[in-house]
Design an enzyme around this catalytic site. Structure first.
Site, PDB file in Angstrom:
ATOM      1  N   SER A   1     -33.522  -8.840 -32.362  1.00  0.00           N
ATOM      2  CA  SER A   1     -32.087  -8.753 -32.109  1.00  0.00           C
ATOM      3  C   SER A   1     -31.618  -7.350 -32.464  1.00  0.00           C
ATOM      4  CB  SER A   1     -31.322  -9.792 -32.938  1.00  0.00           C
ATOM      5  OG  SER A   1     -31.429  -9.499 -34.327  1.00  0.00           O
TER       6      SER A   1
ATOM      7  N   PHE B   1     -30.727 -12.550 -30.402  1.00  0.00           N
ATOM      8  CA  PHE B   1     -32.029 -13.097 -30.799  1.00  0.00           C
ATOM      9  C   PHE B   1     -32.351 -14.307 -29.922  1.00  0.00           C
ATOM     10  CE2 PHE B   1     -34.586 -16.176 -33.087  1.00  0.00           C
ATOM     11  CZ  PHE B   1     -35.629 -15.400 -33.574  1.00  0.00           C
ATOM     12  N   THR B   2     -33.582 -14.386 -29.478  1.00  0.00           N
ATOM     13  CA  THR B   2     -34.064 -15.571 -28.762  1.00  0.00           C
ATOM     14  C   THR B   2     -35.419 -15.953 -29.321  1.00  0.00           C
ATOM     15  OG1 THR B   2     -35.251 -14.356 -27.027  1.00  0.00           O
ATOM     16  CG2 THR B   2     -32.906 -14.819 -26.643  1.00  0.00           C
TER      17      THR B   2
ATOM     18  N   ASP C   1     -37.535 -30.598 -50.538  1.00  0.00           N
ATOM     19  CA  ASP C   1     -37.570 -29.566 -49.511  1.00  0.00           C
ATOM     20  C   ASP C   1     -37.247 -28.222 -50.140  1.00  0.00           C
ATOM     21  OD1 ASP C   1     -38.303 -30.880 -47.182  1.00  0.00           O
ATOM     22  OD2 ASP C   1     -36.289 -31.664 -46.889  1.00  0.00           O
TER      23      ASP C   1
ATOM     24  N   ASP D   1     -24.938  -8.692 -35.616  1.00  0.00           N
ATOM     25  CA  ASP D   1     -25.596  -9.909 -36.103  1.00  0.00           C
ATOM     26  C   ASP D   1     -24.673 -10.626 -37.084  1.00  0.00           C
ATOM     27  OD1 ASP D   1     -27.215 -11.889 -37.052  1.00  0.00           O
ATOM     28  OD2 ASP D   1     -28.934 -10.606 -37.475  1.00  0.00           O
TER      29      ASP D   1
ATOM     30  N   GLU E   1     -37.941 -16.531 -27.704  1.00  0.00           N
ATOM     31  CA  GLU E   1     -38.994 -15.896 -26.915  1.00  0.00           C
ATOM     32  C   GLU E   1     -39.240 -14.457 -27.355  1.00  0.00           C
ATOM     33  OE1 GLU E   1     -40.061 -14.951 -22.232  1.00  0.00           O
ATOM     34  OE2 GLU E   1     -38.263 -16.107 -22.745  1.00  0.00           O
ATOM     35  N   THR E   2     -38.136 -13.685 -27.550  1.00  0.00           N
ATOM     36  CA  THR E   2     -38.307 -12.264 -27.915  1.00  0.00           C
ATOM     37  C   THR E   2     -38.470 -12.064 -29.406  1.00  0.00           C
ATOM     38  OG1 THR E   2     -35.908 -11.920 -28.104  1.00  0.00           O
ATOM     39  CG2 THR E   2     -36.907 -11.608 -25.929  1.00  0.00           C
TER      40      THR E   2
ATOM     41  N   GLU F   1     -28.130 -13.673 -42.634  1.00  0.00           N
ATOM     42  CA  GLU F   1     -29.135 -12.638 -42.857  1.00  0.00           C
ATOM     43  C   GLU F   1     -28.622 -11.280 -42.379  1.00  0.00           C
ATOM     44  OE1 GLU F   1     -29.647 -15.480 -41.380  1.00  0.00           O
ATOM     45  OE2 GLU F   1     -31.362 -16.529 -42.265  1.00  0.00           O
TER      46      GLU F   1
ATOM     47  N   ASP G   1     -36.940 -37.239 -41.366  1.00  0.00           N
ATOM     48  CA  ASP G   1     -37.177 -37.585 -42.774  1.00  0.00           C
ATOM     49  C   ASP G   1     -37.180 -39.091 -42.995  1.00  0.00           C
ATOM     50  OD1 ASP G   1     -37.342 -34.952 -43.768  1.00  0.00           O
ATOM     51  OD2 ASP G   1     -35.166 -34.770 -43.809  1.00  0.00           O
TER      52      ASP G   1
END
Length: 664
Positions: A369, A362-363, A295, A332, A365-366, A336, A507
């Site tokens: 953020s 943050f969502t 991965d 935030d 959908e949107t 990140e 997995d």
């Protein structure tokens, strides 16, 4: 500890002389039979058509007995190391009680009384009494008793980190756990059985080699038996004890005595690396791996995208973009977001903390953020989401915006667009950092003939960039669970041996299908049940070391087999002239070691045959040093070192022993 281990191994060496146990090792069982024949022949020479027993006869019997003890000692020493680790694990199993949730409420019972399906409540500071699945709650769990990792890990219901192991401790909050393993079947119980070697079975390669050694033993037995009538016909007097000595020296007693120890030590090396192998077959398969499926996130890269650069659009100053990026990430708390603030500060930017603000979370959908300060918002987000919002607010889209975002994507990064109520400022370049040292290790794997395949859910552009930076051979972008199983089936159809790691329920099918499936200890029960190895440290990159251990096991077995068979060449030159010289003076040309007498020559070869076993025990337990290279190069190196060494060493050893014997 070492003294106790040695004492136990010495005692077990005598215990293992039981014929019922010795028969599991055909070569050493034959040595046991010849020892009994020699002893009985000395006591009843007329029954076995032997000459009257003398000092030479009993010396051969003693050397045969010592050979058996040395072989048993090697196996016992390897087993003893595993048992010592098993005892250490047993100390972690304490008499625990469980708070079992019944219809009538909480009932405190012994942990040994728990059954599958029971639900227990474990509070802060308490030890988890069983293996189970979290059905309610989120908590930090200390798994140091099992994994050795001191930092607690987060466990919660409904995710890939919902399974818990008995013997670990809840250090915060509380959990409701559904029991998934009955007493005696827990993960810790299985670990003890595997480490102790109770469930160890011979691997296919080990069985194949055992068959070869047994065949060689049978061939040499036929040769020795055939010599008797030939000698009588030619009126040669070949002593039975000398024929027994010749037989034992010719059969592969060295590798026969060390074969089991090599297999046990291979599993032990994996265990010492904090990996539990469910079978020796899994360890052995590691040595034959042709392809590794890895991965991207958490294995090849750290998984947390970090701010790497800020690219302003045309007409926007670098400083303005930097300040806006910091404002948009002010609330935030993700890795990140923190990295954006940290990177902005390293660029010399400084903002006054807003007195009050409204967070914009943050969502899915949107996909944006940020924060809102006095009616003005400062946001960052996915390219499409921010552009959609800008168009809705009649904010112009800079002409070079898509050029910048495409550039970031081509470099393998994730672009985030920054804007406020008035304009779009530019692009944040988030980069998934490749773990240091991996490119070099992938290069070594390539030299070993192992193909590396990176699986990622990223788009093809990002995947290609990361793959190039990491140095993997190929990648699968936008990868789904079924893609992994498809790749494994296709490769196995071409005869390849596949290794992969995983921790999630999704997995499990691929882990079960792979020849070597390594599940993370922190992963789901489904993943651990489907795999044939469990990494207690939950380090996906450890698969690389596991493959190296598997190759070391195969190399060690092959090297010592080569050394053992090469030994026979010197023994021919020692014993055959000694046997036939009295009747065939011309055969003295083979006596290139110039051994003193026939009896001393035979005894010297037999003594060397015995003492070489304990001298090789450290190599059998530690393994032959492994250096990543091609299989042809490995074969050449081991042939030169152990093949040539196996020829030269006994010439020197037998001559020295002959000199010492004739001094007394």
């Amino acid at each position: 500890m070492k003294q106790e281990l040695l004492k136990s191994a010495i005692w077990q060496a005598f215990v293992k002389l039981n014929p019922a146990k010795m028969i599991k090792n055909p070569v050493m069982f034959v040595v046991l039979v010849t020892f009994f024949i020699t002893v009985l022949g000395g006591l009843f020479p007329s029954v076995f058509s032997m000459q009257q027993a003398n000092h030479y006869h009993w010396m051969i019997a003693i050397i045969l007995f010592i050979t058996l003890l040395f072989a048993n000692f090697a196996e016992s020493l390897a087993e003893g190391r595993g048992k010592a680790e098993a005892n250490a694990l047993r100390t972690k199993k304490k008499e625990m009680t469980a708070r079992c949730l019944k219809a009538q409420g909480e009932v405190e019972i012994s942990a040994t009384e728990l059954k599958k399906g029971d639900v227990v409540l474990v509070k802060q500071g308490e030890t988890i009494p069983c293996d189970g699945e979290i059905i309610e709650g989120i908590a930090m769990v200390d798994e140091s008793a099992i994994t050795g990792e001191s930092a607690p890990v987060a466990k919660e219901s409904g995710g890939d980190f919902s399974s818990v192991i008995g013997g670990t401790v809840v250090v915060s909050d509380q959990l409701k756990i559904k029991v998934t393993a009955a007493s005696g079947e827990s993960f810790l119980d299985k670990m003890i059985a595997l480490v102790e070697g109770a469930s160890r079975q011979k691997t296919p390669n080990e069985l194949a080699l055992s068959t070869l050694l047994t065949s060689l033993t049978l061939i040499f037995l036929i040769v020795i038996v055939t010599l008797v009538p030939i000698a009588k016909h030619l009126q040669f007097n070949l002593p039975t004890t000398s024929l027994i000595a010749l037989f034992i020296c010719l059969i592969p007693t060295t590798i026969g005595g060390l074969l089991s120890a090599i297999g046990i030590a291979g599993m032990d090396r994996v265990t010492r690396f904090n990996v539990i192998a469910k079978s020796g077959k899994a360890v052995e398969a590691c040595g034959d791996v042709d392809m590794m499926i890895l991965d991207k996130t958490g294995t090849i890269t750290f998984g947390n995208r970090m701010a790497h650069a800020f690219y302003p659009v045309q007409g926007v100053a670098q400083e303005a973009l930097t300040k806006e990026a910091i404002l948009s990430s002010y609330d935030d708390d993700t890795p990140e977001g923190r990295s954006i603030v940290s990177y902005g500060e390293t660029q010399g930017a400084h903002i006054d903390p807003p007195a009050s603000y409204t967070p914009i979370p943050f969502t899915a959908e949107t996909r944006i953020s940020g924060i809102e300060v006095d009616g003005c918002f400062h946001i960052k987000g996915a390219v499409g989401a921010v552009m959609k919002r800008a168009k809705k607010m009649n904010i112009d889209i800079p002409e070079d915006l898509l050029t910048l975002t495409d550039e970031v994507a081509h470099q393998g990064g994730t672009p985030l667009v920054v804007m406020d109520n008035t304009r779009i400022y530019g692009v944040i370049y988030l980069k998934d950092i490749v773990k240091p040292g991996l490119p070099e290790r992938f290069t070594l794997l390539r030299k070993m003939g192992i193909e590396t395949v990176m699986c990622t859910g990223d788009n093809p552009l990002t995947a290609a960039s990361i793959a190039q930076e990491a140095g993997v051979d190929r990648f699968i972008a936008e990868c789904k669970p079924e893609d992994k199983t498809r790749v494994i089936k296709e490769a196995q159809g071409k005869g390849k041996v596949i290794a992969m790691t995983g921790d999630g329920t999704n997995d499990a099918p691929a882990l079960a299908l792979a020849n070597v499936g390594v599940a993370m200890s922190s992963g789901t029960i489904a993943a651990k049940e489907a795999s044939n190895m469990i990494d207690l440290d939950s380090d996906p990159t450890k698969l690389i070391e596991i493959v190296e251990i598997g190759k070391q096991l195969l190399i060690t077995r092959g090297a010592l087999t080569t050394f053992s068979i090469a030994n026979d060449i010197a023994k021919y030159f020692a014993i055959i002239p000694a046997l036939f010289l009295p009747w065939m003076p011309s055969i003295n040309v083979l006596n290139i070691m110039h051994l003193e007498t026939s009896n001393s020559a035979i005894l010297s070869a037999l003594i060397f045959n015995a003492i070489i076993i304990p001298l090789l025990i450290p190599i059998a337990l530690k393994g032959v040093q492994f250096k990543p290279t091609t299989q042809s190069r490995l074969l050449l190196n081991n042939t030169l070192i152990f093949g040539l060494g196996g020829i030269i060493t006994p010439f020197i050893g037998i001559k020295l022993i002959d000199i010492i014997i004739n001094l007394f």
